[in-house]
Design a protein around this motif. Sequence first.
Motif, PDB file in Angstrom:
ATOM      1  N   PHE A 267       0.976  -1.164   0.057  1.00  0.00           N
ATOM      2  CA  PHE A 267       0.006  -0.023  -0.088  1.00  0.00           C
ATOM      3  C   PHE A 267       0.950   1.165  -0.051  1.00  0.00           C
ATOM      4  O   PHE A 267       1.802   1.200   0.849  1.00  0.00           O
ATOM      5  N   ILE A 268       0.648   2.104  -0.981  1.00  0.00           N
ATOM      6  CA  ILE A 268       1.369   3.438  -0.947  1.00  0.00           C
ATOM      7  C   ILE A 268       0.508   4.423  -0.808  1.00  0.00           C
ATOM      8  O   ILE A 268      -0.648   4.498  -1.739  1.00  0.00           O
ATOM      9  N   LEU A 269       0.585   5.371   0.075  1.00  0.00           N
ATOM     10  CA  LEU A 269      -0.147   6.393   0.424  1.00  0.00           C
ATOM     11  C   LEU A 269      -0.636   7.320  -0.809  1.00  0.00           C
ATOM     12  O   LEU A 269       0.401   7.706  -1.621  1.00  0.00           O
ATOM     13  N   GLY A 270      -1.998   7.523  -1.085  1.00  0.00           N
ATOM     14  CA  GLY A 270      -2.263   8.259  -2.314  1.00  0.00           C
ATOM     15  C   GLY A 270      -1.955   7.309  -3.679  1.00  0.00           C
ATOM     16  O   GLY A 270      -2.440   8.187  -4.752  1.00  0.00           O
ATOM     17  N   GLU A 271      -1.764   6.376  -3.889  1.00  0.00           N
ATOM     18  CA  GLU A 271      -1.759   5.717  -5.036  1.00  0.00           C
ATOM     19  C   GLU A 271      -2.800   5.538  -5.815  1.00  0.00           C
ATOM     20  O   GLU A 271      -3.680   5.103  -5.189  1.00  0.00           O
ATOM     21  N   GLY A 272      -2.865   5.934  -7.030  1.00  0.00           N
ATOM     22  CA  GLY A 272      -3.934   5.711  -7.949  1.00  0.00           C
ATOM     23  C   GLY A 272      -4.889   7.160  -7.733  1.00  0.00           C
ATOM     24  O   GLY A 272      -6.110   7.123  -8.397  1.00  0.00           O
ATOM     25  N   LEU A 273      -4.563   8.026  -6.931  1.00  0.00           N
ATOM     26  CA  LEU A 273      -5.587   9.157  -6.762  1.00  0.00           C
ATOM     27  C   LEU A 273      -4.786  10.332  -7.513  1.00  0.00           C
ATOM     28  O   LEU A 273      -3.489  10.418  -7.367  1.00  0.00           O
ATOM     29  N   GLU A 274      -5.496  11.388  -7.836  1.00  0.00           N
ATOM     30  CA  GLU A 274      -5.013  12.550  -8.366  1.00  0.00           C
ATOM     31  C   GLU A 274      -4.330  13.327  -7.388  1.00  0.00           C
ATOM     32  O   GLU A 274      -5.188  13.688  -6.279  1.00  0.00           O
ATOM     33  N   SER A 275      -3.467  13.881  -7.597  1.00  0.00           N
ATOM     34  CA  SER A 275      -2.854  14.735  -6.700  1.00  0.00           C
ATOM     35  C   SER A 275      -3.451  15.932  -6.354  1.00  0.00           C
ATOM     36  O   SER A 275      -4.238  16.364  -7.174  1.00  0.00           O
ATOM     37  N   ARG A 276      -3.608  16.504  -5.170  1.00  0.00           N
ATOM     38  CA  ARG A 276      -4.474  17.764  -4.725  1.00  0.00           C
ATOM     39  C   ARG A 276      -3.853  18.783  -5.738  1.00  0.00           C
ATOM     40  O   ARG A 276      -4.943  19.758  -6.046  1.00  0.00           O
ATOM     41  N   ASN A 277      -2.855  19.007  -6.187  1.00  0.00           N
ATOM     42  CA  ASN A 277      -2.454  20.119  -6.999  1.00  0.00           C
ATOM     43  C   ASN A 277      -2.904  19.967  -8.561  1.00  0.00           C
ATOM     44  O   ASN A 277      -3.325  21.116  -8.777  1.00  0.00           O
ATOM     45  N   ASN A 278      -2.983  18.835  -8.854  1.00  0.00           N
ATOM     46  CA  ASN A 278      -3.892  18.673 -10.130  1.00  0.00           C
ATOM     47  C   ASN A 278      -5.228  19.020 -10.301  1.00  0.00           C
ATOM     48  O   ASN A 278      -5.864  19.548 -11.027  1.00  0.00           O
ATOM     49  N   ASN A 279      -5.754  18.801  -9.084  1.00  0.00           N
ATOM     50  CA  ASN A 279      -7.363  19.109  -8.839  1.00  0.00           C
ATOM     51  C   ASN A 279      -7.372  20.567  -8.701  1.00  0.00           C
ATOM     52  O   ASN A 279      -8.197  21.081  -9.556  1.00  0.00           O
ATOM     53  N   PHE A 280      -6.519  21.129  -8.156  1.00  0.00           N
ATOM     54  CA  PHE A 280      -6.419  22.733  -8.085  1.00  0.00           C
ATOM     55  C   PHE A 280      -6.340  23.274  -9.385  1.00  0.00           C
ATOM     56  O   PHE A 280      -7.067  24.238  -9.590  1.00  0.00           O
ATOM     57  N   ASN A 281      -5.427  22.751 -10.138  1.00  0.00           N
ATOM     58  CA  ASN A 281      -5.254  23.538 -11.419  1.00  0.00           C
ATOM     59  C   ASN A 281      -6.557  23.243 -12.283  1.00  0.00           C
ATOM     60  O   ASN A 281      -6.558  24.174 -13.041  1.00  0.00           O
ATOM     61  N   ASP A 282      -7.153  22.235 -12.262  1.00  0.00           N
ATOM     62  CA  ASP A 282      -8.228  21.924 -13.276  1.00  0.00           C
ATOM     63  C   ASP A 282      -9.334  22.851 -12.861  1.00  0.00           C
ATOM     64  O   ASP A 282     -10.243  23.266 -13.328  1.00  0.00           O
ATOM     65  N   GLU A 283      -9.367  23.206 -11.445  1.00  0.00           N
ATOM     66  CA  GLU A 283     -10.508  23.946 -10.880  1.00  0.00           C
ATOM     67  C   GLU A 283     -10.175  25.568 -11.321  1.00  0.00           C
ATOM     68  O   GLU A 283     -11.283  26.308 -11.740  1.00  0.00           O
TER      69      GLU A 283
END
Length: 220
Positions: free
Chosen positions: A196-212
């Motif tokens: 298990f790797i923390l955050g694996e498979g999830l988009e980073s918060r930074n990418n989500n912020f850029n999209d917003e």
Amino acid sequence: MVRKISAENIKELRSKTGAGMTDCKKALEASDGQIDMAIETLRKKGLASADKKSARIATEGLIESYIHAGSRIGVLVELNCETDFVARQQEFHQLAKDVAMQIAACQSVIYVSKAHIPNEIMLYEKNIELQKEDLAEKPAEIREKIACGRIEKRLKELSLVDQAFIKNSEITIEELVKQHIALLGENIKIRRFQRFILGEGLESRNNNFNDEVLNMIKNK
């Protein structure tokens, strides 16, 4: 003249190999007291003994966990043996901990062994190798030979038991397990694991912020 084998020599060899006192004494006598030669002798005997036990059914054991410093990587591994008695032994627990730590350290490892790798993965890797530019101009027979060598190396990278042990690079995980089979007298198998790797498979918060931000600009 045969060198006298002291109790200290036997104790030292036992601490390094985990072999029985009698076996340690015999190995030292055969090697004229040379520790390194005695270790090699016991190791060969141990591995041969382990090979005989490897076909026996192992349904007991334990599930071990390892959380790396920082709590960003975690591992669960199931290690099997034949009896609950061996499953409770300190050496068995330490082996499980070492295997879990190895999995955390080897990010390329996905399967327990090469035997667990699906055929489609092998064919995929072979297809990639055969299409590489440095093989394009070579005769088909040579291409096949080189590709097979590269595939074998790649499959070992994916296989846990083929990895060099992080605490002793002179042995592989497979050899480490066999040493414990010889030591504990039962078949031992690594059945499965999950990393298990923390955050694996999830988009980073930074990418989500850029999209917003982009959506806000477009909507103005």
